[in-house]
Design an enzyme around this catalytic site. Sequence first.
Site, PDB file in Angstrom:
ATOM      1  N   CYS A  25      -1.534  20.423   7.968  1.00 21.69           N
ATOM      2  CA  CYS A  25      -1.354  21.454   8.994  1.00 21.69           C
ATOM      3  C   CYS A  25      -2.125  21.088  10.253  1.00 21.69           C
ATOM      4  CB  CYS A  25      -1.817  22.823   8.473  1.00 21.69           C
ATOM      5  SG  CYS A  25      -3.569  22.837   8.030  1.00 21.69           S
ATOM      6  N   CYS A  28      -5.808  20.185  10.182  1.00 24.09           N
ATOM      7  CA  CYS A  28      -6.128  18.809   9.786  1.00 24.09           C
ATOM      8  C   CYS A  28      -6.265  17.924  11.014  1.00 24.09           C
ATOM      9  CB  CYS A  28      -5.045  18.240   8.871  1.00 24.09           C
ATOM     10  SG  CYS A  28      -4.839  19.134   7.312  1.00 24.09           S
ATOM     11  N   ASP A 505     -12.969   3.443 -28.091  1.00 20.30           N
ATOM     12  CA  ASP A 505     -12.151   4.575 -28.513  1.00 20.30           C
ATOM     13  C   ASP A 505     -11.716   4.261 -29.946  1.00 20.30           C
ATOM     14  OD1 ASP A 505     -10.381   6.863 -28.404  1.00 20.30           O
ATOM     15  OD2 ASP A 505      -8.759   5.400 -28.179  1.00 20.30           O
TER      16      ASP A 505
END
Length: 844
Positions: A25, A28, A505
């Site tokens: 917008c 910004c 993991d």
Amino acid sequence: MSTQQSSQSSAKALSFSIPIQGMTCASCVGRIEKSINKVEGIVSVQVNLATEMAQVQLKSKKDFGAVLLAITKAGYEVPTEEMNFRVTGMTCSSCISHIEEFLAEVPGMLNASVNLATESARVTVVKGLVSSAQLADAVRDAGYEAHFDLNKKVSTLDDEKEQMLSAERKRLMVSILLTLPLVVPMLLEPFGIHYMPPAWVQFLLATPVQFFLGARFYKAAYKALRAKTGNMDLLVALGTTAAYGLSVFQIVKYWGQLEHLDHMGAHLYFESAAVIVTLILLGKYLEARAKQQTSSAIKALQTLRPEVATVLREGAQVELAIDALRVGDVVVVKPGERIPVDGVVLVGATQVDESMMTGESLPVAKSVGDRVTGGSVNAEGLIQVETMAVGSETVLSKIIRLVETAQSAKAPIQRLVDKVSAVFVPVVIVIAALTIVGWGLFTGDWQQAILNGVAVLVIACPCALGLATPTSIMVGTGLAAKNGILIKDAEALEITHSITTVAFDKTGTLTEGKPVVMHLESFEISRDTLLSVAASIQSASEHPLAKAVVAKAVEERVSFSAVQSMKAVPGFGIEASLDEKSYILGNAKLMIRYGISLAAIDGIIQSLQTQGRTVSFLAQVETRQLLGVIGFSDRIKPEALATVQALHHLGIKTVMVTGDNRGSAHAVGKELGLDEIRAEVLPEEKAQVIESLKNRGETVAMVGDGINDAPALASAHVGMAMSTGTDVAMHSAGITLMRGNPLLIPDAIEISKRTFKKIQQNLFWAFIYNLIGIPLAALGLLNPMIAGGAMALSSVSVITNALLLKRWKPESVKGALKVSQKKITQHGEISLGEKFKKEVSHEA
């Protein structure tokens, strides 16, 4: 008056159009303009929301980087792109710093990395702001040439290099033939034979060596001087010209008495100049040959690309060039042919040899529905493959890009070399000048003074410094790629050798990642209903546990129902609506979140977890009623134990970081002998665990394969991703393991250790060579010809030392033989006898 000054200032200002991402917008626009206006040197700035561009006027190029930083601080992004090109004309490490300095001056340049070993440059620039022409101009201004013909076929580039090598060989042979008559008399003197060709013959022999065969040194030296820099060629040109010029001076001075030069105390040094040029040409030729071997891994990968493919078109088989293939084409691959594309087998079954890309020596069975990779070899049957990826999107192309990027990148240790190289040539010239003046003043023998100065110039070799690191990295990353280990950048390769802790993991890394349903227990509903509801909820999920439930339902021929809605809750499970009822399926944390008590079945849970089972629960939300328990078993990979023991042998700690329940995690951890286990860790918490390990002073490698591992992979000092996992994990990791074999982890560490050791050795000898050689030459203890030979061979020795890395053999092959002795129980867990444990412990 002020208006006129402003106009003049604006006219002199440099204008740039900078793309900006993230604007939404008008506010910004104001925020970015305010941030940029704070930069010193800004003349004007206008930000356009529609075009997403900032028009900036600056007083100086040096302020451009500050503007980019201002945009980033404002919370927006400047899109970037990488550009790669070849650079010719480089001779030593000082060339690298000169080119990088000139590239840094190009507006829009963010980072420039030049590699002497690969003769290439890789730059990061603001997207759309820098053209190849600008880069070529910058390189040309530095005194070198840039070539953007990277799309040339490998065979064409190889032919060009072979032609250049052939030309170098011919020049070298001519130089040797012209130099030999000058050297042979010196070799005969110890035998009492004193003969030297007449002065005019020496002049005729040495002149073409100096100015025709040695013209390359003058050209490169001129370019360096024009760019206000120095390089190896400048040192060689100065040194040989001094020796040659001194000889010419003696001829002119004693023109009428040339046959009596020795009696007059005058000597000619044509042989010194010619021998130096010849020896350096020999060194360059040997260096070029050795360089070709360092890039053998890339060549091997590039030659895997077939030139043509057989494609089905309207029922007929047609041969097309690879570049003409499109996604969706059906390719026919005969036995013995290379598979030309990435795709899925539509018809047929075969065995595929993927060894060149994965390092896996055994062929892999492929049938209808299986994926195949371009570049692998169809070993047995006739198959038809539907094309899923072509060109730069194929796995092979991505692997080549990854290896090329790693080989062209700079290791952190190279920064020290760059700093030394930047001042090396000027310092050597000063030392040479002081040597000449010092010897001349104290001894009065200016001829010897000049020769000593020549020796200083010739012995100094920045080449070895420039080649020490990149050649080792090229060989190391190429060797790793050949063995199924893809290293994304040189920094990852350098850090890996210092790893003290490896965090794993569990699922898909230490285990096969293909869990199976081993236990079903229902409450209030039938067993088939439990399986039907669970399978229906998870039918659209890609999670390994979900696939196991669906597979179990298909196996037992239980019907599915369509779900109205489904929402994954990362780290917990799934929420779904089915037959106008809401269900949750997940771990104990999800049940607690919904207030569903598990106290009544605590004994069942404990029993399953003690067996190493992963436990999920199904409950109905409206009634808060627990409907059933599902127990999963995930088989430990056969190579996991050998991996852990190999890491322990290297003195590396092992940690499991998993979202699985404590019982299952501890069962696997105990079986494998892991040092530490962190269970029931949410995806966002995995990165926190890695940070805690780093805070303990550990150098941490994280090994994973899933999307939930990505933050931890990025947080670790080195991330290692299994290629059997997700693309997100691989993008977050510095190293990709091309097989699901965890034994590649110690292999990667070993490659890093050996590569870093070679870098240290090369840099040590390169520095020591100059630290010893230059003082010896300055003290008059080194003949210029010996200095020239030593300089020529220093670069060759550095490359040869790096090539010794190729003798390394991966330990994963030995480990694969060990794991063949393992027995798998019916519950899917590894049963290891004490005898085997002792064998692995002894051999690791």
